[in-house]
Motif scaffolding. Sequence first.
Motif, PDB file in Angstrom:
ATOM      1  N   UNK A  36     -15.713  47.622  61.497  1.00  0.00           N
ATOM      2  CA  UNK A  36     -15.560  46.263  61.971  1.00  0.00           C
ATOM      3  C   UNK A  36     -16.929  45.593  61.891  1.00  0.00           C
ATOM      4  N   UNK A  37     -17.026  44.579  61.064  1.00  0.00           N
ATOM      5  CA  UNK A  37     -18.301  43.885  60.902  1.00  0.00           C
ATOM      6  C   UNK A  37     -18.331  42.634  61.775  1.00  0.00           C
ATOM      7  N   UNK A  38     -19.432  42.462  62.459  1.00  0.00           N
ATOM      8  CA  UNK A  38     -19.596  41.317  63.344  1.00  0.00           C
ATOM      9  C   UNK A  38     -19.826  40.062  62.506  1.00  0.00           C
ATOM     10  N   UNK A  39     -19.288  38.897  62.897  1.00  0.00           N
ATOM     11  CA  UNK A  39     -19.436  37.664  62.101  1.00  0.00           C
ATOM     12  C   UNK A  39     -20.827  37.040  62.263  1.00  0.00           C
ATOM     13  N   UNK A  40     -21.828  37.654  61.630  1.00  0.00           N
ATOM     14  CA  UNK A  40     -23.216  37.196  61.767  1.00  0.00           C
ATOM     15  C   UNK A  40     -23.402  35.777  61.248  1.00  0.00           C
ATOM     16  N   UNK A  86     -12.734  33.341  68.351  1.00  0.00           N
ATOM     17  CA  UNK A  86     -11.463  33.829  68.894  1.00  0.00           C
ATOM     18  C   UNK A  86     -10.545  34.281  67.765  1.00  0.00           C
ATOM     19  N   UNK A  87     -10.502  33.515  66.689  1.00  0.00           N
ATOM     20  CA  UNK A  87      -9.686  33.888  65.531  1.00  0.00           C
ATOM     21  C   UNK A  87     -10.168  35.218  64.938  1.00  0.00           C
ATOM     22  N   UNK A  88     -11.482  35.401  64.862  1.00  0.00           N
ATOM     23  CA  UNK A  88     -12.042  36.658  64.356  1.00  0.00           C
ATOM     24  C   UNK A  88     -11.665  37.822  65.272  1.00  0.00           C
ATOM     25  N   UNK A  89     -11.761  37.616  66.588  1.00  0.00           N
ATOM     26  CA  UNK A  89     -11.415  38.674  67.537  1.00  0.00           C
ATOM     27  C   UNK A  89      -9.951  39.098  67.383  1.00  0.00           C
ATOM     28  N   UNK A 112     -22.462  24.099  63.341  1.00  0.00           N
ATOM     29  CA  UNK A 112     -21.109  23.948  63.854  1.00  0.00           C
ATOM     30  C   UNK A 112     -21.184  23.695  65.362  1.00  0.00           C
ATOM     31  N   UNK A 113     -20.167  23.047  65.873  1.00  0.00           N
ATOM     32  CA  UNK A 113     -20.143  22.721  67.295  1.00  0.00           C
ATOM     33  C   UNK A 113     -19.731  23.937  68.118  1.00  0.00           C
ATOM     34  N   UNK A 114     -19.906  23.832  69.418  1.00  0.00           N
ATOM     35  CA  UNK A 114     -19.525  24.921  70.330  1.00  0.00           C
ATOM     36  C   UNK A 114     -18.018  25.174  70.267  1.00  0.00           C
ATOM     37  N   UNK A 115     -17.226  24.094  70.218  1.00  0.00           N
ATOM     38  CA  UNK A 115     -15.774  24.231  70.156  1.00  0.00           C
ATOM     39  C   UNK A 115     -15.349  24.921  68.866  1.00  0.00           C
ATOM     40  N   UNK A 116     -15.990  24.565  67.738  1.00  0.00           N
ATOM     41  CA  UNK A 116     -15.666  25.203  66.460  1.00  0.00           C
ATOM     42  C   UNK A 116     -16.056  26.681  66.479  1.00  0.00           C
ATOM     43  N   UNK A 117     -17.188  26.994  67.098  1.00  0.00           N
ATOM     44  CA  UNK A 117     -17.620  28.384  67.205  1.00  0.00           C
ATOM     45  C   UNK A 117     -16.633  29.202  68.026  1.00  0.00           C
ATOM     46  N   UNK A 163     -21.308  33.324  61.280  1.00  0.00           N
ATOM     47  CA  UNK A 163     -20.774  32.384  62.269  1.00  0.00           C
ATOM     48  C   UNK A 163     -21.783  32.160  63.392  1.00  0.00           C
ATOM     49  N   UNK A 164     -22.406  33.228  63.853  1.00  0.00           N
ATOM     50  CA  UNK A 164     -23.408  33.122  64.918  1.00  0.00           C
ATOM     51  C   UNK A 164     -24.630  32.359  64.418  1.00  0.00           C
ATOM     52  N   UNK A 165     -25.045  32.638  63.186  1.00  0.00           N
ATOM     53  CA  UNK A 165     -26.192  31.906  62.607  1.00  0.00           C
ATOM     54  C   UNK A 165     -25.904  30.414  62.506  1.00  0.00           C
TER      55      UNK A 165
END
Length: 90
Positions: free
Chosen positions: A1-5, A26-29, A16-21, A7-9
Amino acid sequence: MSFPKGLVRDYAAGRISRQAFIAAFEEWQVSHGIDLRIKGRCDRMGTYVEYRGVRLYLSGIPRSCPVRLIDALFAFCRKTDCEINWRFIW
């Protein structure tokens, strides 16, 4: 399982906005089998919420007091997570 680096970057850089993040994370989880959403349900059994497959019946919590409901949900999620971690460790 690779972490969405990436997305965090993107979030840390302000691309990207907080809501988009939150929505993308959540979709990734969920796509990786991690579902931390609280789902409310009401059927013949009563009114309850589900969190990680565990049910909490809301019969004793008045709906007119949202602070007590939020406190109860927070405690329920915390206790459920502790129990799952306890079972995983032992």
